[in-house]
Design a protein around this motif. Structure first.
Motif, PDB file in Angstrom:
ATOM      1  N   ASN A 166      -2.273 -10.027  -3.624  1.00 49.12           N
ATOM      2  CA  ASN A 166      -2.407 -11.477  -3.693  1.00 49.12           C
ATOM      3  C   ASN A 166      -1.822 -12.138  -2.438  1.00 49.12           C
ATOM      4  O   ASN A 166      -2.405 -13.066  -1.879  1.00 49.12           O
ATOM      5  CB  ASN A 166      -1.695 -11.985  -4.953  1.00 49.12           C
ATOM      6  CG  ASN A 166      -1.750 -13.486  -5.063  1.00 49.12           C
ATOM      7  OD1 ASN A 166      -2.823 -14.077  -4.961  1.00 49.12           O
ATOM      8  ND2 ASN A 166      -0.601 -14.111  -5.234  1.00 49.12           N
ATOM      9  N   GLU A 167      -0.676 -11.629  -1.970  1.00 48.72           N
ATOM     10  CA  GLU A 167      -0.095 -12.191  -0.736  1.00 48.72           C
ATOM     11  C   GLU A 167      -1.003 -11.922   0.462  1.00 48.72           C
ATOM     12  O   GLU A 167      -1.149 -12.771   1.337  1.00 48.72           O
ATOM     13  CB  GLU A 167       1.298 -11.594  -0.473  1.00 48.72           C
ATOM     14  CG  GLU A 167       2.372 -12.049  -1.450  1.00 48.72           C
ATOM     15  CD  GLU A 167       2.591 -13.560  -1.481  1.00 48.72           C
ATOM     16  OE1 GLU A 167       2.354 -14.240  -0.454  1.00 48.72           O
ATOM     17  OE2 GLU A 167       2.988 -14.073  -2.546  1.00 48.72           O
ATOM     18  N   ASP A 196      -4.053 -14.178   0.158  1.00 47.94           N
ATOM     19  CA  ASP A 196      -3.648 -15.563   0.387  1.00 47.94           C
ATOM     20  C   ASP A 196      -3.442 -15.817   1.885  1.00 47.94           C
ATOM     21  O   ASP A 196      -3.861 -16.848   2.420  1.00 47.94           O
ATOM     22  CB  ASP A 196      -2.358 -15.863  -0.383  1.00 47.94           C
ATOM     23  CG  ASP A 196      -1.940 -17.309  -0.215  1.00 47.94           C
ATOM     24  OD1 ASP A 196      -2.545 -18.171  -0.878  1.00 47.94           O
ATOM     25  OD2 ASP A 196      -1.048 -17.585   0.615  1.00 47.94           O
ATOM     26  N   TRP A 239      -6.716 -16.180   3.481  1.00 47.68           N
ATOM     27  CA  TRP A 239      -7.303 -17.470   3.097  1.00 47.68           C
ATOM     28  C   TRP A 239      -6.696 -18.618   3.917  1.00 47.68           C
ATOM     29  O   TRP A 239      -7.374 -19.555   4.307  1.00 47.68           O
ATOM     30  CB  TRP A 239      -7.028 -17.651   1.597  1.00 47.68           C
ATOM     31  CG  TRP A 239      -7.536 -18.890   0.955  1.00 47.68           C
ATOM     32  CD1 TRP A 239      -8.835 -19.210   0.672  1.00 47.68           C
ATOM     33  CD2 TRP A 239      -6.737 -19.980   0.453  1.00 47.68           C
ATOM     34  NE1 TRP A 239      -8.903 -20.414   0.024  1.00 47.68           N
ATOM     35  CE2 TRP A 239      -7.629 -20.911  -0.118  1.00 47.68           C
ATOM     36  CE3 TRP A 239      -5.367 -20.237   0.422  1.00 47.68           C
ATOM     37  CZ2 TRP A 239      -7.196 -22.093  -0.707  1.00 47.68           C
ATOM     38  CZ3 TRP A 239      -4.928 -21.416  -0.162  1.00 47.68           C
ATOM     39  CH2 TRP A 239      -5.830 -22.330  -0.713  1.00 47.68           C
ATOM     40  N   ARG A 240      -5.391 -18.510   4.222  1.00 50.35           N
ATOM     41  CA  ARG A 240      -4.719 -19.544   5.014  1.00 50.35           C
ATOM     42  C   ARG A 240      -4.917 -19.339   6.506  1.00 50.35           C
ATOM     43  O   ARG A 240      -4.408 -20.104   7.324  1.00 50.35           O
ATOM     44  CB  ARG A 240      -3.192 -19.491   4.767  1.00 50.35           C
ATOM     45  CG  ARG A 240      -2.744 -19.964   3.436  1.00 50.35           C
ATOM     46  CD  ARG A 240      -1.216 -19.880   3.318  1.00 50.35           C
ATOM     47  NE  ARG A 240      -0.735 -18.516   3.182  1.00 50.35           N
ATOM     48  CZ  ARG A 240       0.217 -17.973   3.945  1.00 50.35           C
ATOM     49  NH1 ARG A 240       0.778 -18.645   4.927  1.00 50.35           N
ATOM     50  NH2 ARG A 240       0.614 -16.736   3.732  1.00 50.35           N
ATOM     51  N   VAL A 254      -8.629 -14.661  -7.506  1.00 48.98           N
ATOM     52  CA  VAL A 254      -7.701 -15.780  -7.716  1.00 48.98           C
ATOM     53  C   VAL A 254      -8.384 -17.044  -7.186  1.00 48.98           C
ATOM     54  O   VAL A 254      -8.881 -17.057  -6.058  1.00 48.98           O
ATOM     55  CB  VAL A 254      -6.367 -15.543  -6.969  1.00 48.98           C
ATOM     56  CG1 VAL A 254      -5.482 -16.774  -7.043  1.00 48.98           C
ATOM     57  CG2 VAL A 254      -5.664 -14.312  -7.536  1.00 48.98           C
ATOM     58  N   ASP A 255      -8.412 -18.072  -8.029  1.00 54.31           N
ATOM     59  CA  ASP A 255      -8.969 -19.359  -7.594  1.00 54.31           C
ATOM     60  C   ASP A 255      -7.893 -20.064  -6.771  1.00 54.31           C
ATOM     61  O   ASP A 255      -6.987 -20.702  -7.318  1.00 54.31           O
ATOM     62  CB  ASP A 255      -9.370 -20.186  -8.823  1.00 54.31           C
ATOM     63  CG  ASP A 255     -10.028 -21.502  -8.420  1.00 54.31           C
ATOM     64  OD1 ASP A 255      -9.835 -21.948  -7.262  1.00 54.31           O
ATOM     65  OD2 ASP A 255     -10.719 -22.098  -9.266  1.00 54.31           O
ATOM     66  N   ARG A 256      -7.948 -19.934  -5.462  1.00 61.02           N
ATOM     67  CA  ARG A 256      -6.832 -20.369  -4.613  1.00 61.02           C
ATOM     68  C   ARG A 256      -6.706 -21.884  -4.522  1.00 61.02           C
ATOM     69  O   ARG A 256      -5.580 -22.398  -4.437  1.00 61.02           O
ATOM     70  CB  ARG A 256      -6.926 -19.742  -3.223  1.00 61.02           C
ATOM     71  CG  ARG A 256      -6.918 -18.243  -3.326  1.00 61.02           C
ATOM     72  CD  ARG A 256      -6.352 -17.437  -2.244  1.00 61.02           C
ATOM     73  NE  ARG A 256      -6.321 -16.063  -2.796  1.00 61.02           N
ATOM     74  CZ  ARG A 256      -5.280 -15.496  -3.362  1.00 61.02           C
ATOM     75  NH1 ARG A 256      -4.129 -16.144  -3.420  1.00 61.02           N
ATOM     76  NH2 ARG A 256      -5.356 -14.289  -3.879  1.00 61.02           N
ATOM     77  N   ASP A 257      -7.802 -22.586  -4.560  1.00 65.03           N
ATOM     78  CA  ASP A 257      -7.684 -24.056  -4.554  1.00 65.03           C
ATOM     79  C   ASP A 257      -7.002 -24.523  -5.829  1.00 65.03           C
ATOM     80  O   ASP A 257      -6.109 -25.369  -5.802  1.00 65.03           O
ATOM     81  CB  ASP A 257      -9.076 -24.694  -4.439  1.00 65.03           C
ATOM     82  CG  ASP A 257      -9.665 -24.477  -3.052  1.00 65.03           C
ATOM     83  OD1 ASP A 257      -8.926 -24.699  -2.075  1.00 65.03           O
ATOM     84  OD2 ASP A 257     -10.836 -24.074  -2.959  1.00 65.03           O
ATOM     85  N   LEU A 272      -5.043 -22.793  -7.778  1.00 61.18           N
ATOM     86  CA  LEU A 272      -3.637 -22.352  -7.786  1.00 61.18           C
ATOM     87  C   LEU A 272      -2.789 -23.279  -6.918  1.00 61.18           C
ATOM     88  O   LEU A 272      -1.683 -23.684  -7.315  1.00 61.18           O
ATOM     89  CB  LEU A 272      -3.536 -20.905  -7.290  1.00 61.18           C
ATOM     90  CG  LEU A 272      -2.126 -20.327  -7.190  1.00 61.18           C
ATOM     91  CD1 LEU A 272      -1.408 -20.353  -8.547  1.00 61.18           C
ATOM     92  CD2 LEU A 272      -2.157 -18.896  -6.653  1.00 61.18           C
ATOM     93  N   ALA A 273      -3.306 -23.648  -5.759  1.00 61.44           N
ATOM     94  CA  ALA A 273      -2.543 -24.545  -4.875  1.00 61.44           C
ATOM     95  C   ALA A 273      -2.271 -25.870  -5.572  1.00 61.44           C
ATOM     96  O   ALA A 273      -1.161 -26.413  -5.498  1.00 61.44           O
ATOM     97  CB  ALA A 273      -3.314 -24.765  -3.573  1.00 61.44           C
TER      98      ALA A 273
END
Ligand code: RM4
Ligand code: MN
Ligand code: MN
Length: 427
Positions: free
Chosen positions: A304-305, A308, A311-312, A353-356, A358-359
């Motif tokens: 996940n890290e 992520d 993604w960033r 993981v739905d990153r938006d 989650l943020a």
């Protein structure tokens, strides 16, 4: 040894069930906003290197119980790795350990590997054991030894590893040392680290242009009181002191129980110094158990890290993914297949993981739903995605089933007569 089309035959028998499961999961993921085929494509690109030392049966300090048809030399090891790659489609690289797997003829080894569709990832030096005929002993350390002559010998071995790695087409060296102390007062804590930095700088200076030096920390063993490179802090300090080509390698088993490894991963990414992984699992210490056999959630959180950071736009490039396991009670080929599948599974889950969302939950301090959103990805049975990724790579839909069916181990047992009995043999 094994029929050329056995994978295709095995796949044909599983194809209908697989298509059914993949379609069903695809519909579910579409409702959640994911395109299953895109996820499978990303999983299909994942690669993890096999450690040469893990295709033989390992052991503990008490005993080793060899299995039938063990590889007798590094060429046999290549064959086992090729079999694993045929079945998983994700393991076309091998991480060699010197001098355990020093080839007499590197040119022949490289040619054999490329004939099998394999290549070499990071090479590993070994200054934690004395080798037959070695002039000076590592009993009291190697790169950090109080005697400059021992340090010079250990440095020279690392330079030999680099040269050999170059001949084999590798592009990194992993340095793990056992140096440390068993008793308070045995070693000057600060000076031992300074000696490490000075020795490591000589290795660093010998790196070919595009090479990376991977610094592997480990909390304890064989030094049981204080290890010189015992944690990610020491590893990062060393990497920063050495230069940009030095990066930190995280072996999952090298931390105290309950340490938050995913957070270490995040910090190393922040520092731009995450270099790679030795994947395995553990309950207590450096157990070297099969990846995700104990704590699959932790593995997912590590991926996940990584995803992520991707993604960033913060990911550290060119991570070296390697397995580092010891198989005492299983067929090593099966354990390595299983671990590869688990890595791909953790990757696929992390991609769900739905990153938006989650943020937004994190920014709104919704602790419960934030943790639920990670769990939603983790509990998704992504097996059909991992199978599809293998299919995309021409590998087996059901690798363990295909392996058992292939008769490979029995063929090895016939072709590789046992060399001797049990005895020690720790990896
Ligand atoms: C160490 C460390 C190294 C591995 C040796 C065999 O504990 O994990 O990476 O090469 O074991
Ligand atoms: Mn390791
Ligand atoms: Mn280890």
């Amino acid at each position: 040894m094994i029929a050329k089309d056995f994978v295709a035959e095995h796949n044909a028998a599983c194809a209908v069930d697989h298509a059914h499961d993949y379609d069903a999961l695809g519909r579910q993921l579409a409702r959640r906003g994911f395109d299953i085929e895109r996820i499978a494509e990303r999983v299909a690109c994942f690669r993890v290197a096999l450690p040469s030392w893990a295709v033989g049966t390992g052991g503990t300090r008490f005993a080793r119980f060899p299995g039938p048809g063990e590889p007798r030399d590094v060429f046999d090891k290549l064959d086992d790795c090729a079999m694993i790659h045929r079945l998983t489609g994700a393991t076309n690289e091998i991480s060699l350990h010197f001098p355990w797997d020093t080839p007499d003829d590197p040119v022949a080894l490289r040619a054999r590997a490329s004939h099998l569709g394999l290549g070499f990832s990071a090479v590993n030096s070994n200054t934690f054991q004395d080798q037959p005929g070695q002039k000076l002993s590592y009993k009291f350390g190697s790169l950090c030894h109080t005697d400059a002559a021992v340090r010079a010998q250990a440095i020279a071995h690392n330079l030999d590893c680099i040269r050999l790695g170059e001949a084999l087409g590798s592009n990194a060296i992993t340095v793990w040392i056992g140096d440390g102390a068993n008793f308070p007062g045995q070693q000057h804590t600060a000076r031992a680290f300074e000696r490490y930095l000075a020795s490591a700088a000589e290795i660093y200076a010998a790196l070919p242009g595009d090479w990376t030096m991977l610094i592997e920390h480990k909390m304890y063993e064989p030094a049981f009181y204080a290890t010189v490179i015992q944690d990610w802090g020491s590893s990062l300090m060393a990497a920063q002191a050495l230069g940009p080509k030095a990066r930190c390698l995280v072996d999952l088993g090298h931390h105290a129980p309950n340490v938050n490894i995913e957070m270490i991963v995040a910090r190393l990414i922040h520092a731009g110094r995450l270099g790679g992984f030795h994947f395995n699992d553990s309950r207590y210490g450096d157990d070297d158990l099969d990846t995700a056999s104990i704590n699959p959630y932790r593995l997912f959180l590590i991926f996940n890290e990584l995803i992520d950071a991707d993604w960033r736009g913060a990911a550290n490039p060119g991570l070296a993914h390697m397995l580092d396991q010891s198989h005492n009670v299983t067929d090593p080929v099966e354990s390595l297949i299983s671990s590869t599948i688990e890595l791909q599974r953790a990757l696929a889950q992390a991609l769900l993981v739905d990153r938006d969302a989650l943020a937004a939950l994190q920014n709104g301090n919704d602790a419960l739903m934030a943790s639920q959103s990670l769990k939603a990805a983790f509990v998704t049975d992504v097996s059909p995605i991992v199978a599809r990724a293998r299919e995309m790579n021409g590998a087996a839909l059901d690798p363990l089933g295909a392996y058992r069916h292939s008769g490979y181990r029995a063929a090895c047992a016939a072709a590789r007569p046992a060399k001797g009995g049990g005895g020690g043999g720790i990896v």
